[in-house]
Enzyme design. Structure first.
Site, PDB file in Angstrom:
ATOM      1  CB  SER A 296      35.125  25.492  33.589  1.00  0.00           C
ATOM      2  OG  SER A 296      35.756  25.773  32.373  1.00  0.00           O
ATOM      3  CG  ASP A 307      37.879  39.943  41.068  1.00  0.00           C
ATOM      4  OD1 ASP A 307      37.612  39.539  42.220  1.00  0.00           O
ATOM      5  OD2 ASP A 307      38.848  39.526  40.409  1.00  0.00           O
ATOM      6  CE  LYS A 321      39.139  22.556  32.672  1.00  0.00           C
ATOM      7  NZ  LYS A 321      39.041  23.211  31.350  1.00  0.00           N
TER       8      LYS A 321
END
Length: 398
Positions: A296, A307, A321
């Site tokens: 999460s 990224d 999740k």
């Protein structure tokens, strides 16, 4: 007379809606307006409402059962009904203190089984040997297939010192584990300065969960480690099951000067985004440790740092999740957690069921708390080696 007749018809009261019907209709409307999947699991949602209101609704429990059946038809475990006491409990779960066994749990959407996301560090469950991805088959003799997620969580909570008997399955082998409940004060951050084989000073920060205190504690840890002369950092998100989305976003901002942190996508395909701005607290090299219990908000943070090329990720693929739930309160004090959107990383990777794939995959066996971030921890050692090989580990920038 015609006027009197018309007046009589106009003032005739409509059929009153009962409190139980009101709860069912409110729940249906919330899903109709906000739920992520606008096919409602490929079913006619209006027909579901009509069928629900045909049921005998003569007490609160009958309404609650009807709502649960409606939501079950969506076949999505994170959208769920909360009885009044469950709703109140969920609202305080991020306060920083719990009483129970210390497990974060979820329903596996493929198998429907109750699954451990991660044990809380230092909790009775961790000390009893329960691990991420273990399946909980029974709680005090009751099969978990007969329980909702919140009912299972409630059965594992209780007074400190009381015991709960769990049947836990791992690798196809069920095992009986008795766990004594305790009060769990969740200090979300552990931080210390460690010296690498090359002599570099590495600031090690372990973040256990994203509660209301997490951002301030991480910022405090970075500031202290900078004063102590840290040359590089390891951020340990292993077995961190997530928590508050806003904490994950704010902690990403501690490491990033700029860039997208996460996108949110609703059922209309509309993308919201959260950005980094201002100045990071440090620009030193960073490695993030993850494993199967990283979930999460932890995955959002790891994905943002990966990224944006701010950090290398080391460990195992994360839990996966990536759905966002909003809480809605109904008129009688009950509530609903409804999946309203999904997360995507800055490079538009869908986290849900995919997880974050490390830059360097390193497996490990279960470690005791005393072995974490030591020579017995292969993922930690791999992170240290990676930092040692980072050109002069940014010492020239000090």
């Amino acid at each position: 007379m015609p006027i009197l007749l018309a007046l009589s018809i106009w003032t005739q009261p409509a059929t009153a809606i009962t409190e139980e019907q009101r709860v069912v209709v409110e729940a249906w409307r919330i899903v109709n307006r906000a739920y992520l999947d606008d096919t409602f699991n490929h079913q006619n949602w209006s027909a579901v409402r009509q069928q629900a209101l045909k049921q005998p609704l003569d007490n609160p429990e009958s309404a609650y059962t009807t709502v649960e059946k409606m939501l079950a038809s969506l076949n999505e475990p994170f959208t769920r009904f909360l009885r009044p006491e469950q709703y109140r409990s969920l609202q305080v779960n991020t306060s920083g203190e719990l009483t129970g066994v210390g497990l974060q749990i979820a329903l596996n959407s493929k198998t429907g089984q109750l699954e451990v996301v991660a044990p809380i560090a230092g909790s009775p469950a961790e000390k009893a040997g329960i691990q991420s991805r273990d399946r909980i088959l029974k709680i005090d003799g009751i099969p978990t297939t007969q329980l909702t997620l919140d009912e299972a969580a409630a059965k594992m909570r209780g007074p400190a010192g009381s015991k709960v008997l769990l049947i836990v399955e791992r690798d196809g082998s069920p095992k009986e584990i008795q766990v004594a409940r305790d009060r769990i004060a969740v200090n979300p951050v552990v931080a210390q300065l460690q010296t690498s084989p090359s002599g570099a000073e590495i600031g090690y920060i372990r973040l256990i969960q994203f509660n209301a205190n997490a951002t301030a504690e991480v910022a405090h840890a970075i500031a202290n480690l900078e004063k102590q002369g840290a040359d590089a950092y390891i951020l340990d998100l292993r077995n961190n099951p997530g928590g508050l989305l806003q904490s994950g976003i704010e902690i990403a901002r501690l490491w990033l000067d700029e860039g997208t942190i996460v996108y949110t996508v609703n059922r209309q395909g509309i993308q919201g985004n959260f950005e980094a701005f201002g100045s990071a607290l440090t620009h030193d090299p960073l490695v993030v440790l993850v494993d199967r219990g990283t979930a999460s908000a932890s995955e959002i943070l790891a994905g943002a740092l990966q990224d944006n090329r701010r950090a290398k990720i080391v460990g195992e693929k994360t839990f996966g999740k990536g759905l966002i739930q909003s809480l809605f309160e109904l008129s009688d004090g009950s509530g609903m957690a409804v999946t309203v959107a999904k997360y995507e990383t800055p490079n538009h990777r869908d986290i849900h069921k995919q997880g974050i794939v490390p830059d360097l995959n390193v497996a490990t066996d279960r470690l005791s708390r005393d072995q974490i971030a030591t020579a017995a921890d292969p993922q930690y050692l791999a992170a240290v080696e990676l930092l040692d090989n980072t050109s002069t580990i940014a010492k020239s920038d000090k």
